[in-house]
Design an enzyme around this catalytic site. Structure first.
Site, PDB file in Angstrom:
ATOM      1  N   ASP A 136       0.845  -1.188   0.000  1.00 23.36           N
ATOM      2  CA  ASP A 136       0.000   0.000   0.000  1.00 23.36           C
ATOM      3  C   ASP A 136       0.884   1.242   0.000  1.00 23.36           C
ATOM      4  O   ASP A 136       2.107   1.142  -0.138  1.00 23.36           O
ATOM      5  CB  ASP A 136      -0.945  -0.023   1.212  1.00 23.36           C
ATOM      6  CG  ASP A 136      -2.291   0.599   0.903  1.00 23.36           C
ATOM      7  OD1 ASP A 136      -2.358   1.841   0.856  1.00 23.36           O
ATOM      8  OD2 ASP A 136      -3.266  -0.145   0.700  1.00 23.36           O
ATOM      9  N   HIS A 163      -4.541   4.518   4.955  1.00 25.86           N
ATOM     10  CA  HIS A 163      -5.148   3.623   3.969  1.00 25.86           C
ATOM     11  C   HIS A 163      -4.701   2.182   4.187  1.00 25.86           C
ATOM     12  O   HIS A 163      -5.511   1.251   4.162  1.00 25.86           O
ATOM     13  CB  HIS A 163      -4.784   4.084   2.557  1.00 25.86           C
ATOM     14  CG  HIS A 163      -5.552   3.392   1.478  1.00 25.86           C
ATOM     15  ND1 HIS A 163      -5.061   2.304   0.798  1.00 25.86           N
ATOM     16  CD2 HIS A 163      -6.792   3.635   0.972  1.00 25.86           C
ATOM     17  CE1 HIS A 163      -5.955   1.908  -0.095  1.00 25.86           C
ATOM     18  NE2 HIS A 163      -7.015   2.693  -0.010  1.00 25.86           N
ATOM     19  N   SER A 351     -10.943  -0.110  -2.930  1.00 21.38           N
ATOM     20  CA  SER A 351      -9.893  -0.391  -1.945  1.00 21.38           C
ATOM     21  C   SER A 351     -10.402  -1.280  -0.824  1.00 21.38           C
ATOM     22  O   SER A 351      -9.657  -2.083  -0.263  1.00 21.38           O
ATOM     23  CB  SER A 351      -9.377   0.911  -1.319  1.00 21.38           C
ATOM     24  OG  SER A 351      -8.398   1.507  -2.107  1.00 21.38           O
TER      25      SER A 351
END
Length: 731
Positions: A136, A163, A351
């Site tokens: 990521d 994230h 995602s």
């Protein structure tokens, strides 16, 4: 008698049965399991690839540094929606490529929850001992309370990413906050930043990594239109990893560009329609690209309805391949936040859809290893996921959600029924050869056969041609199902009519093909061939068949269950014969709560170590697969008296039919009253806690217990309509 089942069938049934009885302990991806995978790889091939990419990485790192120094580009920035953007690569045409996390302004949808303890299938799966890679924008906050030291910062990086923490939480959160529980909540996550992603993945894959999640991609607004749907070097590199490490599967998010208008020259219709927006490694042949869906799941795990999410990027590929491959729920997912060790955040986007699928696939690998002692090759795992996905709207695949919404429950059932109503074979097709098998339809569901293969990386790489239709497929395999003069063809899509339903015909672009026949009956031949010459002289492939009758095993309740004979050493029970069927016999003395179990292929079993004067009960059922078992037979009850043993009288109703009786007073002193609607032939037995029958007779309202010593006893009342055991205490 034993019917001489094929060794493979016996092994499969025994492994399933051992799992069914709860004997297997799951050790996950042990060092030994990784060694077994490594031993199948050509290590030198991957070492050469990694060395080449290391040199390329350093060269591009220098070029990126020069671009940043010239102040032509900023190295990193945050978008208004919170997405992280970073200059990470240079295209073959010199285009700067920015990576971005795929936010937009899990387990229920994938049906992974049905595999948990007390889920619909109650398989006890949670990913324990399994390992998943997460690449990521940065690394996850590994100290979060949800991770229980199961998240490892593999880069040693201080770049903690919100994230990455959200994605990792969606995968492995333990459920401290129940609504944020991860799909594979017992698994370990190895988190990396994206700086050396393909190099690190290649190193991990060659050392046994099975799955990795990539919820990021190339920023769509930063590239020329020809990039969309194109097979570029990035896709070629990732396909090369998967071909050289065939147990490894990459899972990527499709992206959230549906409403971006970033592609002014789509290969279908106009920009505003949202087609032709996939790019970068989402266009690989061998990986799984995941779309976002809005779903409603019923109480039995069935898909009630599904629509593509309003943000999810559509295909097609320029060559017409089916992409995205699958859909998962990515909307309003509560997951771990990097703000503190106990904070959470709601997020949406592909995602979040991708890790829901990745976690489900990890559970399926765990289950396969528990059942059969090995992991699936990536082509098998991918094929299983596509074979069992819930179709949405028109039959067949589409360019919005691929083959449909992932269904881990149905996938697990295919594993459960292997060699009974399903086949899962990993085969090799040599150049110039064909492969065929004959199967019979079971008549209860559509007959469906699919092939999946990890294709060698394409020699063709697009370097600037807008909407080039040159196929990226290298080894083109074909599957056909025939019966008499009728031939059934696989699904295919037409990129020139991307909104149209799939048709059936000769598929020349996809490394996955599926044929299905509704209302199938009789015998069919499944044939796999290939076009042209196979690169490297062969192609491994995985064949999955469902809706067939693979075994003659019967899940009918065994008939004629009886006491066949007895001696002073024990008793023999028998029942009706059934071909290719494993029988589970359970028996116990009536004062015990738990059953003892015997497994036999024959239609009889000998019970030894029985005690004189004890009352026993027994029952039998048929087992064909873990989720294909009959009801137990009628229970027979007998008092063991050596050669004089006889079955106690009982009615025709099947166990566990129980009499409705009331026994009082309890504790009893002189008399124990039995209140029930009983025939004049009803009998009782009083059994000690050691299993010895000390009193029996006709049940006529009350039983004299005055002569019994103080203590706990079991009263057994038996009539034509059933049997009832209850404990009482004698004062």
């Amino acid at each position: 008698m034993c019917y001489g089942l094929p060794t493979k069938t016996i092994r499969v049934l025994l492994l399933i049965l051992v799992s069914f009885l709860g004997i297997i302990s799951s050790f996950g991806q042990s060092p030994k399991a990784k060694d077994q995978i490594r031993a199948t790889y050509k290590q030198q091939n991957m070492a050469s690839i990694i060395a080449e990419w290391e040199a390329e990485h350093q060269s591009k790192k220098t070029m990126i540094g020069q671009l940043i120094a010239s102040k032509a580009y900023r190295p990193t920035e945050k978008a208004n929606d919170g997405s992280q953007i970073e200059l990470r690569d240079i295209g073959t045409d010199g285009t700067p490529l920015f990576y971005t996390t795929l936010n937009d302004p899990a387990s229920q949808t994938s049906r992974a929850h049905t595999l948990y303890n007390e889920g619909l299938l109650n398989l006890g799966l949670n990913g324990g001992g399994m390992e998943v890679g997460v690449w990521d924008s940065g690394v996850a906050l590994t100290s979060h309370q949800e991770f229980d030291a199961r998240a490892n910062n593999a880069d040693g990086s201080n770049e903690i990413s919100l994230h990455a923490t959200l994605v990792t939480g969606n995968l492995i959160s333990s459920g401290v906050e129940p609504n944020a529980k991860g799909v594979a909540y017992g698994a370990r996550a190895i988190t990396h930043d994206w700086n050396r992603d393909k190099i690190e993945v290649a190193e991990a894959a060659v050392n046994g990594l099975l799955l990795s999640n990539h919820s990021y991609g190339i920023l769509s607004k930063s590239v020329p239109d020809w990039y969309f749907g194109a097979y570029i070097k990035v896709a070629q590199d990732w396909d090369k990893i998967m071909y050289n490490a065939p147990y490894y599967l990459m899972v990527t998010a499709a992206g959230n560009a549906q409403n971006s208008n970033d592609n002014a020259s789509p290969n279908f219709e106009k920009t505003a329609d949202g087609f032709d927006l996939l790019l970068g490694f989402t266009t690989t042949k061998n990986g799984l690209t995941i779309a976002g869906a809005n779903t409603e799941i019923g109480s039995k795990g069935e898909l009630v309805k599904a629509t593509v999410a309003g943000y999810s990027s559509f295909g097609p590929m320029d060559d017409g391949r089916v992409k995205p491959d699958l859909a998962g729920d990515g909307s309003n997912i509560l997951s771990t936040s990097s703000s503190t060790n106990s904070s959470y955040q709601v997020s949406s986007g592909t995602s979040m859809a991708a890790p829901g699928v990745t976690g489900s696939l990890l559970l399926l690998q765990q289950y396969h290893e528990e059942l059969f002692g090995t992991y699936m090759k990536a082509a098998t795992l991918k094929g299983l996921a596509l074979h069992t996905a819930d179709d949405v709207d028109a039959k067949g695949p589409d360019y919005k959600m691929g083959w449909g919404v992932i269904n881990a429950k149905t996938a697990a059932e295919v594993l459960q029924h292997k060699e009974y109503t399903t086949l899962m074979n990993e085969e090799t097709l040599a150049d110039g050869e064909s492969f065929s098998i004959t199967v019979s339809a079971n008549g209860n569901e559509p007959l469906m056969a699919s092939i999946s293969w990890t294709d060698p990386e394409s020699e063709y790489v697009n370097k600037g041609d807008l909407n080039s239709t040159i196929a990226a497929l290298t080894n083109d395999l074909d599957i056909r199902i025939t019966k008499s003069n009728e031939t059934h063809l696989p699904w295919k899509l037409n990129p020139a009519k991307a909104n149209d339903a799939a048709t059936q015909g000769d598929n020349k672009v996809d490394p996955y093909e599926r044929v299905e026949i509704a209302n199938a009956s009789g015998t069919y031949t499944i044939t796999i061939t290939h076009k042209g010459n196979l690169k490297n002289g062969f192609q491994d492939f995985s064949l999955i068949v469902s809706g067939a009758q693979i075994s003659k095993c019967s899940i009918e309740q065994p008939s004629d269950f009886a006491l066949a004979s007895s001696t002073d050493e024990g008793a023999t029970l028998s029942w009706g014969e059934a071909e290719e069927t494993l029988f589970e016999v359970q028996y116990k003395s009536i004062d015990q709560d738990s059953w003892m179990t015997g497994l036999v292929w024959e239609n009889q079993i000998g019970l030894g170590n029985l005690e004189q004067g004890k009352v026993y009960e027994a029952r039998v059922r048929s087992i064909c697969a873990e989720n294909a078992v009959s009801e137990f037979s009628e229970t027979i009850t007998f008092e063991f008296q050596g050669e004089e043993t006889q079955v106690m009288e009982q009615g025709i109703l099947s166990y566990p039919q129980e009499l409705n009786i009331s026994v009082f007073p309890n504790p009893a002193v002189d008399y124990l009253n039995v209140e029930a609607e009983l025939s004049q032939d009803a009998e009782f037995s009083i059994v000690t806690t050691s299993g010895n029958t000390i009193k029996k007779g006709k049940t006529q309202g009350s039983i004299n217990v005055s002569s019994l010593s103080t203590g706990l006893y079991v009263l057994v009342v038996q009539d034509y309509s059933g049997i009832k055991s209850t404990k009482f205490y004698k004062n």
